[in-house]
Write a protein that holds these residues in place. Structure first.
Motif, short mmCIF file in Angstrom:
data_model
loop_
_atom_site.label_atom_id
_atom_site.label_comp_id
_atom_site.label_asym_id
_atom_site.label_seq_id
_atom_site.Cartn_x
_atom_site.Cartn_y
_atom_site.Cartn_z
N VAL A 44 47.98 38.45 50.77
CA VAL A 44 46.58 38.89 50.81
C VAL A 44 45.69 37.67 50.63
CG1 VAL A 44 44.83 40.36 49.76
CG2 VAL A 44 47.20 41.16 49.87
N GLN A 45 44.80 37.48 51.59
CA GLN A 45 43.89 36.34 51.61
C GLN A 45 42.47 36.88 51.57
OE1 GLN A 45 43.59 34.83 55.56
NE2 GLN A 45 42.52 32.97 54.97
N ALA A 46 41.61 36.24 50.80
CA ALA A 46 40.20 36.63 50.74
C ALA A 46 39.35 35.65 51.54
CB ALA A 46 39.73 36.67 49.29
N VAL A 47 38.40 36.20 52.30
CA VAL A 47 37.44 35.38 53.03
C VAL A 47 36.05 35.99 52.86
CG1 VAL A 47 39.10 34.59 54.76
CG2 VAL A 47 37.76 36.63 55.21
N THR A 48 35.05 35.15 52.98
CA THR A 48 33.67 35.62 52.92
C THR A 48 33.23 36.03 54.31
OG1 THR A 48 33.18 34.10 51.11
CG2 THR A 48 31.30 34.97 52.32
N ALA A 49 32.73 37.24 54.43
CA ALA A 49 32.23 37.72 55.72
C ALA A 49 31.15 38.76 55.47
CB ALA A 49 33.35 38.30 56.56
N ASP A 50 29.93 38.38 55.72
CA ASP A 50 28.79 39.29 55.63
C ASP A 50 28.60 39.91 57.01
OD1 ASP A 50 26.13 40.36 55.63
OD2 ASP A 50 25.65 39.07 53.93
N LEU A 51 28.53 41.22 57.08
CA LEU A 51 28.43 41.90 58.38
C LEU A 51 27.18 41.50 59.16
CD1 LEU A 51 29.57 45.58 57.69
CD2 LEU A 51 30.88 43.66 58.58
N ARG A 52 26.19 40.93 58.49
CA ARG A 52 24.98 40.50 59.18
C ARG A 52 25.17 39.16 59.88
NH1 ARG A 52 21.35 41.09 53.90
NH2 ARG A 52 23.26 40.12 53.17
N ASP A 53 26.24 38.46 59.57
CA ASP A 53 26.49 37.12 60.12
C ASP A 53 27.57 37.18 61.19
OD1 ASP A 53 27.60 34.47 60.48
OD2 ASP A 53 26.54 33.88 58.65
N ARG A 71 31.46 40.32 51.38
CA ARG A 71 30.31 39.42 51.16
C ARG A 71 30.59 38.43 50.05
NH1 ARG A 71 25.17 42.59 49.94
NH2 ARG A 71 26.69 43.96 48.98
N SER A 72 31.30 38.86 49.02
CA SER A 72 31.56 37.99 47.87
C SER A 72 32.72 37.04 48.11
CB SER A 72 31.89 38.85 46.64
OG SER A 72 33.14 39.49 46.82
N GLY A 73 33.58 37.37 49.06
CA GLY A 73 34.77 36.55 49.28
C GLY A 73 35.82 36.79 48.21
N PHE A 76 37.49 44.74 56.34
CA PHE A 76 36.09 44.46 55.98
C PHE A 76 35.73 45.41 54.85
CE2 PHE A 76 36.05 42.39 60.04
CZ PHE A 76 35.22 41.30 59.80
N GLY A 77 35.13 44.86 53.80
CA GLY A 77 34.86 45.67 52.61
C GLY A 77 36.13 45.90 51.81
N GLY A 78 37.12 45.08 52.01
CA GLY A 78 38.41 45.26 51.39
C GLY A 78 38.47 44.98 49.91
N ALA A 79 37.39 44.43 49.34
CA ALA A 79 37.36 44.18 47.90
C ALA A 79 36.85 45.41 47.14
CB ALA A 79 36.50 42.96 47.59
N GLY A 80 36.48 46.45 47.86
CA GLY A 80 35.95 47.66 47.23
C GLY A 80 37.05 48.61 46.79
N PHE A 81 36.66 49.82 46.46
CA PHE A 81 37.58 50.80 45.88
C PHE A 81 38.78 51.09 46.78
CE2 PHE A 81 39.05 55.16 45.30
CZ PHE A 81 39.46 55.08 43.98
N VAL A 82 38.55 51.42 48.03
CA VAL A 82 39.65 51.74 48.94
C VAL A 82 40.48 50.49 49.23
CG1 VAL A 82 40.26 52.59 51.24
CG2 VAL A 82 38.43 53.70 49.94
#
Length: 100
Positions: free
Chosen positions: A49-58, A35-37, A9-15
């Motif tokens: 590596v697969q990207a999915v959209t996942a907003d922590l609020r949902d 959030r962006s997918g 989660f948050g895997g598209a960020g810096f780390v």
């Protein structure tokens, strides 16, 4: 090593941009949930590596994100409150990931 899936989660960020390919090269199937997918620009080895959209609020998106995963890493964080508050991200969002 086959059959192991990790969700970042948050895997598209810096780390996550560094961790996702590192894990993929070691045999993990990596699901980058953001959030962006979006997928990190350094996407890893052999399409693992697969990207999915996942907003922590949902709750439903988080549940789908963690489906069939053997490991989950929460890398979501904000440095400033813009649209979402610290508590919503760092407390409520992290708790939702842990619960599901």
């Amino acid at each position: 090593m086959t059959g192991r899936r990790v969700v970042l989660f948050g895997g598209a960020g810096f780390v996550g941009r560094h961790l996702a390919p590192h894990l993929a090269e070691r045999g993990w199937a990596v699901r980058v949930a953001s959030r962006s997918g979006g997928i990190p620009t350094t996407s890893g080895a052999d399409g693992r590596v697969q990207a999915v959209t996942a907003d922590l609020r949902d709750k439903d998106q988080v549940r789908q994100g963690v489906a069939d995963a053997q490991a989950v890493v929460n890398l979501v964080g904000i440095g400033r409150e813009r649209g979402q508050g610290f508590e919503a991200v760092h407390v409520d969002g992290a708790a939702r990931v842990a619960r599901l």
